[in-house]
Design a protein around this motif. Structure first.
Motif, PDB file in Angstrom:
ATOM      1  N   PHE A   1       0.704  -0.966  -0.087  1.00 21.56           N
ATOM      2  CA  PHE A   1       0.095  -0.010  -0.154  1.00 21.56           C
ATOM      3  C   PHE A   1       0.917   1.143  -0.035  1.00 21.56           C
ATOM      4  CE2 PHE A   1      -2.237   3.508   1.844  1.00 21.56           C
ATOM      5  CZ  PHE A   1      -3.691   3.290   1.246  1.00 21.56           C
ATOM      6  N   MET A   2       1.893   1.412   0.740  1.00 24.60           N
ATOM      7  CA  MET A   2       2.687   2.374   0.933  1.00 24.60           C
ATOM      8  C   MET A   2       3.599   2.543  -0.353  1.00 24.60           C
ATOM      9  SD  MET A   2       2.590   3.808   4.031  1.00 24.60           S
ATOM     10  CE  MET A   2       4.138   4.402   4.697  1.00 24.60           C
ATOM     11  N   ALA A   3       4.014   1.668  -1.195  1.00 23.83           N
ATOM     12  CA  ALA A   3       4.630   1.656  -2.239  1.00 23.83           C
ATOM     13  C   ALA A   3       3.889   2.197  -3.425  1.00 23.83           C
ATOM     14  CB  ALA A   3       5.153   0.179  -2.668  1.00 23.83           C
ATOM     15  N   LYS A   4       2.568   2.258  -3.296  1.00 22.02           N
ATOM     16  CA  LYS A   4       1.714   2.767  -4.390  1.00 22.02           C
ATOM     17  C   LYS A   4       1.708   4.364  -4.528  1.00 22.02           C
ATOM     18  CE  LYS A   4      -0.216  -1.059  -6.067  1.00 22.02           C
ATOM     19  NZ  LYS A   4      -0.132  -1.796  -7.343  1.00 22.02           N
ATOM     20  N   VAL A   5       2.387   4.990  -5.393  1.00 15.39           N
ATOM     21  CA  VAL A   5       2.395   6.423  -5.386  1.00 15.39           C
ATOM     22  C   VAL A   5       1.171   7.087  -5.611  1.00 15.39           C
ATOM     23  CG1 VAL A   5       3.336   8.396  -6.418  1.00 15.39           C
ATOM     24  CG2 VAL A   5       4.693   6.250  -6.189  1.00 15.39           C
ATOM     25  N   ARG A   6       0.067   6.548  -6.262  1.00 16.28           N
ATOM     26  CA  ARG A   6      -1.235   7.126  -6.274  1.00 16.28           C
ATOM     27  C   ARG A   6      -2.143   6.461  -5.627  1.00 16.28           C
ATOM     28  NH1 ARG A   6      -4.434   6.309 -12.030  1.00 16.28           N
ATOM     29  NH2 ARG A   6      -6.351   7.733 -11.690  1.00 16.28           N
ATOM     30  N   GLY A   7      -3.050   7.326  -5.272  1.00 19.20           N
ATOM     31  CA  GLY A   7      -4.142   6.867  -4.276  1.00 19.20           C
ATOM     32  C   GLY A   7      -5.188   6.361  -5.219  1.00 19.20           C
ATOM     33  N   GLY A   8      -6.165   5.418  -4.361  1.00 19.79           N
ATOM     34  CA  GLY A   8      -7.212   4.978  -5.251  1.00 19.79           C
ATOM     35  C   GLY A   8      -7.329   3.722  -5.916  1.00 19.79           C
ATOM     36  N   THR A   9      -5.994   2.980  -5.667  1.00 20.86           N
ATOM     37  CA  THR A   9      -5.639   1.889  -6.428  1.00 20.86           C
ATOM     38  C   THR A   9      -5.742   0.498  -5.748  1.00 20.86           C
ATOM     39  OG1 THR A   9      -3.311   2.143  -6.126  1.00 20.86           O
ATOM     40  CG2 THR A   9      -4.108   3.264  -8.142  1.00 20.86           C
ATOM     41  N   CYS A  10      -5.574   0.690  -4.444  1.00 23.37           N
ATOM     42  CA  CYS A  10      -5.660  -0.562  -3.509  1.00 23.37           C
ATOM     43  C   CYS A  10      -6.075  -0.075  -2.103  1.00 23.37           C
ATOM     44  CB  CYS A  10      -4.289  -1.169  -3.436  1.00 23.37           C
ATOM     45  SG  CYS A  10      -3.094  -0.039  -2.802  1.00 23.37           S
ATOM     46  N   THR A  11      -6.445  -1.182  -1.414  1.00 21.47           N
ATOM     47  CA  THR A  11      -6.651  -0.953   0.057  1.00 21.47           C
ATOM     48  C   THR A  11      -6.129  -2.048   0.959  1.00 21.47           C
ATOM     49  OG1 THR A  11      -8.629  -0.694   1.772  1.00 21.47           O
ATOM     50  CG2 THR A  11      -9.112  -2.140  -0.028  1.00 21.47           C
ATOM     51  N   THR A  12      -5.887  -1.992   2.128  1.00 19.56           N
ATOM     52  CA  THR A  12      -5.551  -3.058   2.896  1.00 19.56           C
ATOM     53  C   THR A  12      -7.042  -4.035   3.446  1.00 19.56           C
ATOM     54  OG1 THR A  12      -5.581  -1.678   5.043  1.00 19.56           O
ATOM     55  CG2 THR A  12      -3.461  -2.006   3.945  1.00 19.56           C
ATOM     56  N   ALA A  13      -7.880  -3.394   3.152  1.00 15.91           N
ATOM     57  CA  ALA A  13      -9.227  -4.023   3.707  1.00 15.91           C
ATOM     58  C   ALA A  13      -9.468  -5.303   2.845  1.00 15.91           C
ATOM     59  CB  ALA A  13     -10.400  -3.355   3.665  1.00 15.91           C
ATOM     60  N   ALA A  14      -9.771  -6.404   3.152  1.00 16.00           N
ATOM     61  CA  ALA A  14     -10.208  -7.504   2.370  1.00 16.00           C
ATOM     62  C   ALA A  14     -11.655  -7.471   1.732  1.00 16.00           C
ATOM     63  CB  ALA A  14     -10.112  -8.791   3.485  1.00 16.00           C
ATOM     64  N   SER A  15     -11.895  -8.073   0.689  1.00 15.18           N
ATOM     65  CA  SER A  15     -13.004  -8.156   0.054  1.00 15.18           C
ATOM     66  C   SER A  15     -13.853  -9.251   0.646  1.00 15.18           C
ATOM     67  CB  SER A  15     -12.683  -8.072  -1.520  1.00 15.18           C
ATOM     68  OG  SER A  15     -13.976  -8.309  -2.201  1.00 15.18           O
TER      69      SER A  15
ATOM     70  N   GLY B   1      -9.628   6.283  -1.526  1.00 16.43           N
ATOM     71  CA  GLY B   1      -8.238   6.631  -1.614  1.00 16.43           C
ATOM     72  C   GLY B   1      -7.938   7.696  -2.331  1.00 16.43           C
ATOM     73  N   GLN B   2      -8.758   8.248  -3.403  1.00 14.36           N
ATOM     74  CA  GLN B   2      -8.459   9.343  -4.194  1.00 14.36           C
ATOM     75  C   GLN B   2      -8.749  10.478  -3.456  1.00 14.36           C
ATOM     76  OE1 GLN B   2     -10.222   9.209  -8.193  1.00 14.36           O
ATOM     77  NE2 GLN B   2     -10.224   6.925  -8.283  1.00 14.36           N
ATOM     78  N   ALA B   3      -9.832  10.615  -2.728  1.00 13.26           N
ATOM     79  CA  ALA B   3     -10.266  11.912  -1.915  1.00 13.26           C
ATOM     80  C   ALA B   3      -9.064  12.064  -0.749  1.00 13.26           C
ATOM     81  CB  ALA B   3     -11.393  11.738  -1.365  1.00 13.26           C
ATOM     82  N   SER B   4      -8.611  10.798  -0.302  1.00 16.75           N
ATOM     83  CA  SER B   4      -7.398  11.003   0.696  1.00 16.75           C
ATOM     84  C   SER B   4      -6.392  11.507   0.184  1.00 16.75           C
ATOM     85  CB  SER B   4      -7.421   9.740   1.209  1.00 16.75           C
ATOM     86  OG  SER B   4      -8.412   9.301   2.086  1.00 16.75           O
ATOM     87  N   SER B   5      -5.968  11.017  -0.972  1.00 16.75           N
ATOM     88  CA  SER B   5      -4.665  11.547  -1.872  1.00 16.75           C
ATOM     89  C   SER B   5      -5.028  13.264  -2.248  1.00 16.75           C
ATOM     90  CB  SER B   5      -4.625  10.913  -2.992  1.00 16.75           C
ATOM     91  OG  SER B   5      -4.620   9.675  -2.760  1.00 16.75           O
ATOM     92  N   VAL B   6      -6.152  13.681  -2.381  1.00 18.26           N
ATOM     93  CA  VAL B   6      -6.173  14.987  -2.660  1.00 18.26           C
ATOM     94  C   VAL B   6      -5.831  15.802  -1.503  1.00 18.26           C
ATOM     95  CG1 VAL B   6      -7.778  16.652  -3.113  1.00 18.26           C
ATOM     96  CG2 VAL B   6      -8.014  14.758  -4.580  1.00 18.26           C
ATOM     97  N   ILE B   7      -6.322  15.296  -0.148  1.00 19.76           N
ATOM     98  CA  ILE B   7      -6.077  16.038   1.125  1.00 19.76           C
ATOM     99  C   ILE B   7      -4.805  15.788   1.570  1.00 19.76           C
ATOM    100  CG2 ILE B   7      -7.072  15.961   3.434  1.00 19.76           C
ATOM    101  CD1 ILE B   7      -9.714  15.338   2.527  1.00 19.76           C
ATOM    102  N   GLY B   8      -4.291  14.571   1.262  1.00 21.16           N
ATOM    103  CA  GLY B   8      -3.025  14.172   2.061  1.00 21.16           C
ATOM    104  C   GLY B   8      -1.748  14.980   1.305  1.00 21.16           C
ATOM    105  N   ALA B   9      -1.840  15.155  -0.071  1.00 16.11           N
ATOM    106  CA  ALA B   9      -0.688  15.698  -0.533  1.00 16.11           C
ATOM    107  C   ALA B   9      -0.359  17.164  -0.136  1.00 16.11           C
ATOM    108  CB  ALA B   9      -0.790  15.932  -2.200  1.00 16.11           C
ATOM    109  N   PRO B  10      -1.475  18.071   0.199  1.00 13.95           N
ATOM    110  CA  PRO B  10      -1.079  19.377   0.570  1.00 13.95           C
ATOM    111  C   PRO B  10      -0.723  19.411   1.997  1.00 13.95           C
ATOM    112  CG  PRO B  10      -3.398  19.296   0.084  1.00 13.95           C
ATOM    113  CD  PRO B  10      -2.648  18.127  -0.557  1.00 13.95           C
ATOM    114  N   LEU B  11      -1.425  18.306   2.844  1.00  9.58           N
ATOM    115  CA  LEU B  11      -0.969  18.380   4.112  1.00  9.58           C
ATOM    116  C   LEU B  11       0.362  17.711   4.232  1.00  9.58           C
ATOM    117  CD1 LEU B  11      -1.871  18.181   7.013  1.00  9.58           C
ATOM    118  CD2 LEU B  11      -2.630  15.871   6.583  1.00  9.58           C
TER     119      LEU B  11
END
Length: 227
Positions: free
Chosen positions: A78-92, A143-153
């Motif tokens: 998960f941490m290695a993924k540069v782009r958000g909204g591509t994976c999650t640690t939660a199981a399906s 994850g995409q919304a978190s990325s938008v907030i996480g980058a400026p933070l």
């Protein structure tokens, strides 16, 4: 082209959640597909005032590319993924449960679309995991919304470190690390403010909220007429 997340339910069909477009001739929101599907007559089906739509795979992609969202990944992946909204640690959950949620919400709705609180990825994540955030005022599951907030933070938090890390490369590495950490902290698989919710219970709450909103709109309209 913006990304769109959906649930494949078989038969070349996808159930997805989309923003409703406002009609210029009406105060109500209406979904406007690009064109009538020549292959599947039920492509574009939705309930009134609902953003949950059944589309064929071709219309869903709209000449775009198909990507498979990854579930149950390890923290390191998960941490290695540069782009958000591509994976999650939660199981399906099993496919039968996932498709049941998607088809049930197609008939009952998923509330109002919100880019940060309730978007297409939030819909897909819920269908796949059954998890919802308790705090509706915070960031959603996306994850995409978190990325938008996480980058400026991350950039903001790393600013004081520029005095301690003179190298631009060092500052960039620190910022990237904080960005990944902020994404990981908001992942639905590690958050503590998420609960498992049955789709029948979720649909009842969404239906109640929609009814209350319609009633409020009617009250406003009546007041306007009185004036």
């Amino acid at each position: 082209m913006s990304d769109s997340a959906g649930i494949f339910v078989g038969g070349s069909k996808v159930v997805h959640f989309t923003r409703l477009e406002t009609s210029s001739s009406s105060d109500f929101e209406v979904y406007s597909p690009i064109a009538e599907c020549p292959t599947f007559p039920d492509c574009g089906f939705r309930q009134p005032r609902s953003g949950v739509v059944l589309s064929c795979l071709d219309c869903f992609l709209r000449s775009g590319s198909l990507y498979c969202f990854e579930y149950g990944v390890s923290p390191s992946v998960f941490m290695a993924k540069v782009r958000g909204g591509t994976c999650t640690t939660a199981a399906s959950d099993p496919p039968d449960a996932v498709i049941h949620r998607a088809m049930y919400l197609l008939q009952n709705g998923f509330g109002n679309y919100d880019v940060f609180q309730n978007n297409c990825e939030d819909f897909a994540l819920y269908c796949k995991t059954g998890l919802l955030t308790i705090d509706r005022a915070g960031v959603g599951r996306s994850g995409q919304a978190s990325s938008v907030i996480g980058a400026p933070l991350a950039a903001l938090l790393s600013s004081p470190l520029k005095l301690l890390v003179p190298s631009p490369v060092g500052v960039a590495a620190v910022t990237a690390g904080m960005y990944c950490m902020s994404r990981y902290a908001t992942d639905i698989g590690v958050r503590t403010d998420v609960i498992k919710v049955d789709v029948e219970d979720l649909a009842e709450n969404v239906s109640l909220e929609t009814t209350e909103e319609v009633a409020a709109e009617n009250v406003v309209s009546d007041r306007q007429l009185i004036r």
